[in-house]
Design a protein around this motif. Structure first.
Motif, PDB file in Angstrom:
ATOM      1  N   ALA A  94      47.005  43.876  39.047  1.00  0.00           N
ATOM      2  CA  ALA A  94      46.168  43.330  40.161  1.00  0.00           C
ATOM      3  C   ALA A  94      46.123  41.813  39.964  1.00  0.00           C
ATOM      4  CB  ALA A  94      44.923  44.043  39.820  1.00  0.00           C
ATOM      5  N   VAL A  95      45.568  41.267  40.862  1.00  0.00           N
ATOM      6  CA  VAL A  95      45.307  39.656  41.094  1.00  0.00           C
ATOM      7  C   VAL A  95      44.046  39.482  41.493  1.00  0.00           C
ATOM      8  CG1 VAL A  95      46.189  37.699  42.338  1.00  0.00           C
ATOM      9  CG2 VAL A  95      47.752  39.179  41.621  1.00  0.00           C
ATOM     10  N   VAL A 106      40.901  25.936  49.234  1.00  0.00           N
ATOM     11  CA  VAL A 106      41.427  26.099  47.940  1.00  0.00           C
ATOM     12  C   VAL A 106      41.457  27.353  47.478  1.00  0.00           C
ATOM     13  CG1 VAL A 106      41.475  24.862  45.663  1.00  0.00           C
ATOM     14  CG2 VAL A 106      40.750  23.574  47.791  1.00  0.00           C
ATOM     15  N   VAL A 107      42.600  27.841  47.076  1.00  0.00           N
ATOM     16  CA  VAL A 107      42.732  29.147  46.468  1.00  0.00           C
ATOM     17  C   VAL A 107      43.166  29.085  45.101  1.00  0.00           C
ATOM     18  CG1 VAL A 107      43.881  31.400  46.811  1.00  0.00           C
ATOM     19  CG2 VAL A 107      43.094  29.939  48.700  1.00  0.00           C
ATOM     20  N   ALA A 108      42.751  29.879  44.019  1.00  0.00           N
ATOM     21  CA  ALA A 108      42.962  30.048  42.673  1.00  0.00           C
ATOM     22  C   ALA A 108      43.348  31.515  42.577  1.00  0.00           C
ATOM     23  CB  ALA A 108      42.075  29.416  41.770  1.00  0.00           C
ATOM     24  N   ALA A 109      44.602  31.928  41.990  1.00  0.00           N
ATOM     25  CA  ALA A 109      44.778  33.458  41.661  1.00  0.00           C
ATOM     26  C   ALA A 109      45.141  33.715  40.313  1.00  0.00           C
ATOM     27  CB  ALA A 109      45.953  33.885  42.768  1.00  0.00           C
ATOM     28  N   VAL A 110      44.429  34.724  39.484  1.00  0.00           N
ATOM     29  CA  VAL A 110      44.736  34.645  38.228  1.00  0.00           C
ATOM     30  C   VAL A 110      45.461  36.337  38.325  1.00  0.00           C
ATOM     31  CG1 VAL A 110      43.687  35.194  36.064  1.00  0.00           C
ATOM     32  CG2 VAL A 110      43.073  33.415  37.425  1.00  0.00           C
ATOM     33  N   PRO A 111      46.499  36.691  37.533  1.00  0.00           N
ATOM     34  CA  PRO A 111      46.865  37.913  37.220  1.00  0.00           C
ATOM     35  C   PRO A 111      46.149  38.861  36.293  1.00  0.00           C
ATOM     36  CG  PRO A 111      48.201  36.286  36.236  1.00  0.00           C
ATOM     37  CD  PRO A 111      47.138  35.663  36.703  1.00  0.00           C
ATOM     38  N   VAL A 112      45.978  39.960  36.667  1.00  0.00           N
ATOM     39  CA  VAL A 112      45.542  41.037  35.716  1.00  0.00           C
ATOM     40  C   VAL A 112      46.506  41.890  35.084  1.00  0.00           C
ATOM     41  CG1 VAL A 112      43.880  42.965  35.566  1.00  0.00           C
ATOM     42  CG2 VAL A 112      43.339  40.953  37.157  1.00  0.00           C
TER      43      VAL A 112
END
Length: 440
Positions: free
Chosen positions: A132-133, A118-124
């Motif tokens: 960045a992510v 399970v993958v979660a990605a948050v933008p920077v």
């Protein structure tokens, strides 16, 4: 029956557990999956705060929050290249094919299942310029393992619940079945002729109602049989007395008597036989029927007895004096039983007394009392004249007919007692009192 109650209770408990546990188990798995995604997003957000403006420059060591086992953290630049990883990261290198990273580069928080993780990605940065992510992943079966532990606990609780249900059902089945089994046993004993069998009260209202009804029925049957047996004995005595009277009437006619005398003796014998038949029918009816609760005309009852006994007493030169006071209280009872009682008392006075026979109906404190007395020698002290004795008993001869009269009076709700023993015997019959509850 116990097995059926136990099976039904256990099946009901198991069905109730399944109806609640299956949706609850699915909800728990869904909750753990959402919790896992939320945890990954929180970790990614905390890491994103520490990402420097120049993601390709010099970095200080990342301060990572507590991670669950198997959790991987990676930082990607705007070109989706991996620039920093914390912990083992098997997918090192470019991640152009990673959908969560691609969506995060568009400025939105994303979470998906990628392969077995399970993958979660948050933008920077801002939504207009993502520099960045932060990508965080964990094994996809983690929520399932956590749910499995919870399911095991639920299964253990369900097993305990089923065990408690079995114990309670076993106890309840015994409590429910025992009264019915006892009722069946009592009914079987009654069927075999044991009229003393009685069902016990167990505390179960429905079964206790049946037990009381069965006991009342058994008591009623036993009472009817007792009355019929005792009345059969009494009837035999009464009929034997009537047969003796017929025999004496026939034997009193000489062989050379004129036809008129023989005819008169025959008519008298036939009349006695008719009385005997009526007596037999009345006794059998009284033995089988429920005691009557109808108004009783005491004056008419005494007048009828006077017509039956005046000639016999007159033939023995013994007067019969009947007195009925005015304004007698209302009385209830059976006229058939009343005739038998008066016949027994008058027959007893004829057989064991002397002189005049006096019958008085009076008011005894609101109850009708009928006194029957004669001028004989009286009754011995200590003798229970109402005790049932055999015909060949060598005692005074009292007992057979008087026992019948006593049984009839008691069955009608009255009392029969000796109110004077000497110098002259006197019997008093207290008749049941009438009132609003009497049946018309």
């Amino acid at each position: 029956m116990r097995r059926r109650i136990l099976q039904a209770s256990v099946i009901a408990v198991v069905c109730a557990i399944l109806l609640f546990s299956v949706p609850l188990g699915a909800a728990i798995l869904r909750l753990y999956q959402q919790d896992e995604v939320q945890h990954l997003q929180q970790v990614a957000a905390r890491v994103a705060v520490n990402v420097p403006a120049d993601v390709r420059g010099q970095w200080d060591p990342l301060e990572l929050p507590p991670l669950r086992p198997g959790t991987h953290v990676g930082v990607y630049d705007s070109e989706a290249h991996l620039v920093r990883a914390s912990g083992p990261l098997r997918a090192a290198g470019p991640a152009n094919g990673d959908l969560p990273v691609q969506e995060a580069l568009q400025g939105s928080v994303s979470s998906h299942r990628v392969g077995s993780r399970v993958v979660a990605a948050v933008p920077v940065g801002t939504s207009e310029q993502v520099r960045a992510v932060v990508r965080v992943s964990s094994p996809a079966d983690g929520p399932l393992r956590r749910a499995a532990v919870t399911w095991a606990g639920m299964l253990a609780l369900a097993a305990v619940a089923v065990g408690v249900a079995v114990a309670l059902s076993f106890r309840s089945s015994r409590s429910l079945a025992r009264p019915l089994e006892e009722l069946a046993t009592t009914a079987a004993r009654l069927e075999e002729g044991d009229l003393t069998a009685r069902a016990a009260v167990t505390g179960l209202p429905e079964a206790d109602d049946v037990a009381r009804a069965l006991n009342r029925a058994a008591q009623r049957v036993a009472e009817l049989l007792r009355r019929e047996r005792s009345f059969s004995t009494d009837a035999s005595h009464q009929l034997r007395t009537a047969l003796t009277r017929v025999r004496l009437e026939l034997e009193s006619v000489p062989a050379d008597a004129p036809p008129e005398a023989a005819r008169a003796a025959t008519d008298a014998a036939l009349a006695s036989l008719g009385d005997m038949e009526a007596t037999l029918g009345a006794l059998l009816d009284l033995a089988r029927d429920v005691p009557e609760r109808a108004p009783l005309d005491v004056g008419a009852l005494l007048a009828e007895a006077e017509r039956r006994w005046r000639d016999e007493l007159g033939a023995a030169d013994r007067p019969l004096r009947m007195t009925v006071e005015e304004d007698l209280p209302e009385a209830v009872g059976s006229a058939r039983a009343g005739r038998q009682v008066l016949d027994v008392l008058l027959a007893n006075a004829v057989a064991h007394g002397t002189g005049a026979v006096t019958v008085v109906a009076r008011d005894a404190s609101g109850v009708v009392a009928v006194d029957v007395a004669d001028e004989g020698p009286g009754l011995p002290e200590g003798l229970d004249v109402f005790a049932r004795r055999q015909e060949n008993d060598s005692a005074t001869g009292h007992g057979i007919g008087l026992a019948l009269a006593h049984s009839l009076v008691e069955a009608e709700g009255g009392r029969l007692m000796v109110t004077r023993r000497t110098p002259y015997a006197r019997f008093t019959w207290l008749i049941a009192r009438g009132g609003p509850g009497s049946e018309e």
